[in-house]
Design an enzyme around this catalytic site. Structure first.
Site, short mmCIF file in Angstrom:
data_model
loop_
_atom_site.label_atom_id
_atom_site.label_comp_id
_atom_site.label_asym_id
_atom_site.label_seq_id
_atom_site.Cartn_x
_atom_site.Cartn_y
_atom_site.Cartn_z
N SER A 129 -7.04 38.57 -80.23
CA SER A 129 -6.56 39.94 -80.03
C SER A 129 -5.26 40.24 -80.77
CB SER A 129 -6.35 40.16 -78.54
OG SER A 129 -5.61 41.33 -78.31
N GLU A 131 -3.06 41.81 -79.52
CA GLU A 131 -2.02 41.70 -78.49
C GLU A 131 -1.18 40.43 -78.71
OE1 GLU A 131 -1.35 44.09 -76.32
OE2 GLU A 131 -0.01 43.05 -74.96
N TYR A 153 -1.54 38.13 -70.72
CA TYR A 153 -2.80 38.23 -71.48
C TYR A 153 -2.58 37.79 -72.92
CZ TYR A 153 -6.56 40.48 -74.14
OH TYR A 153 -7.60 40.73 -75.01
#
Ligand code: NAP
Ligand code: G4F
Length: 353
Positions: A129, A131, A153
């Site tokens: 990801s 992220e 996460y």
């Protein structure tokens, strides 16, 4: 060809399953037991006359249960594995950090170990990801940009990314990371900001809701269409050599831009409906993400087809239609028969032949 998908009931899992079935694959999806049906996104596949349901198989398992993963791998013997399962909500990962580390991070090594111990040689895709870039150290972000995760996460995904690289280098596994930037669709979970806005705009237009509570409107993301992004996953596993790729549109927009587009499409003024609720702020935020997918474009021949505007309009129209159907009392459709077929298939798949 046999593909095993973790997270088949999620947004990406449903698009990927459809795409692989259309290519002639047998698709095996791991689903977890829940007290109510969680297969809404894949139920329609059973109703599609072009997809014989005999090629879609669902098996019970859990990413936090190594024995189920080992058993599934040994019985199915897949050619390709797509690890899409995760606790995927960034805000929620601050509430359940340890669980998120397990399912989003450690579960990847469970799967990789299961592959290694099985002696099989499936190709492996890891759903990495953007992220992981977090407090981004360069703009735009590409494959060599250092990670600076800003959430439990993001930290879990960074572990999963590196363990995938490690198993490729240490054991010669054909293992790829797709570093995907935000991708949305009408099937997006309702608590992610794009879908939350699309659904609220539709409901406000129909007089079903007055207000929408949101957090940080200034955050910027590189938003693409999930249907385009699953194609990139598959392309990665068709290459001669395994590698890692950024998948993104290269354009960045703010949450405010989504509001302008979604409400504007319905001739509504978002400013009269949106209220800020600090509960939706995150302890640490990711302010700006924008990806450089030139490596994927060059080596995979991939490119995004749906623009940001088309994506948001598609989502608003889908929610408008769904809300209208609910009002007319036909919202559930003919799901009863699909679920009966699904149950029968699960029973069959629990004891694969
Ligand atoms: P999603 O809609 O939240 O789907 C997550 C899937 O994981 C669901 O099928 C869920 O099953 C399953 N799952 C959760 N915990 C599990 C467990 N313990 N065992 C087995 N399965 C479990 O996510 P998505 O948007 O499709 O994203 C797919 C993957 O890409 C995720 O790993 C996500 O972190 C990653 N990713 C997504 C984006 C994006 O913008 N969408 C961007 C980059 C990376 P239930 O239905 O039972 O909950
Ligand atoms: O839609 P979001 O929750 O997506 P986020 O946090 O970017 O994560 C998604 O994309 C990642 C890829 O970078 C995936 F890996 C991850 O699994 C997930 O799919 O939030 C987007 C932005 C954030 O800055 C958030 O603070 O929208 C802001 N926001 C403002 N109000 C809100 C809200 N987000 C949510 N979910 N809900 C709000 O009310």
């Amino acid at each position: 060809m046999k593909a095993l998908i973790t997270g088949i009931t999620g947004q990406d899992g449903s698009y990927l399953a459809e795409m692989l079935l259309a290519k002639g694959y047998h698709v095996y999806g791991i689903i977890r037991r829940s007290s109510s049906f969680n297969t809404g996104r894949i139920d329609p596949i059973y109703q599609d006359p072009h997809v014989p349901d005999a090629r879609l198989h669902l098996v019970y398992g859990d990413l936090n249960d190594a024995s189920s993963l080992n058993k599934i791998l040994r019985t199915i013997r897949p050619d390709e594995i797509y690890n899409l399962g995760a606790q995927s909500h960034v805000r929620v990962s601050f509430d359940i950090p340890e669980y998120t580390a397990e399912v989003t991070g450690v579960a990847t090594v469970r799967l990789l170990e299961a592959i290694r111990e099985s002696g099989l040689h499936p190709k492996f895709y890891q759903a990495s990801s953007s992220e992981m870039f977090g407090k981004a150290l360069e703009v735009p972000q590409h494959e060599t940009t250092p990670f600076y995760p800003r959430s439990p996460y993001g930290a879990a995904k960074a572990y999963a990314y590196w363990i995938t690289v490690n198993y490729r280098e240490a054991y010669g596994l054909f293992a790829c990371n797709g570093i995907l930037f935000n991708h949305e669709s009408p099937r997006r979970g309702e608590t992610f900001v794009s879908r939350k806005i699309a659904k609220a705009a539709a409901r406000i237009k129909l007089g079903l809701q007055e207000e929408l509570y949101l957090g940080n409107l200034d955050a910027r993301r590189d938003w693409g269409f999930a249907g385009d992004y699953v194609e990139a996953m598959w392309l990665m596993l068709q290459q001669q050599e395994p590698d890692d790729y950024v998948i993104a549109t290269g354009a960045t927009h703010s949450v405010r831009d989504i509001l302008e587009l979604a409400f504007g499409h319905l001739d509504l003024d978002w400013k009269t409906h949106v209220k800020i609720d600090p509960r939706y702020y995150r302890p640490t935020e990711v302010d700006l993400l924008v990806g450089d997918a030139s490596k994927a474009m060059r080596e995979l021949g991939w490119k995004p087809k749906v623009s940001f505007r088309e994506l948001i309009v598609m989502m608003v129209e889908a929610d408008l239609e769904a809300e209208r159907r609910k009002i007319e009392g036909t919202g559930s459709g003919d799901r009863g028969s699909a679920r009966a077929i699904l149950e029968a298939t699960i029973k069959k798949a629990a004891d694969p032949d």
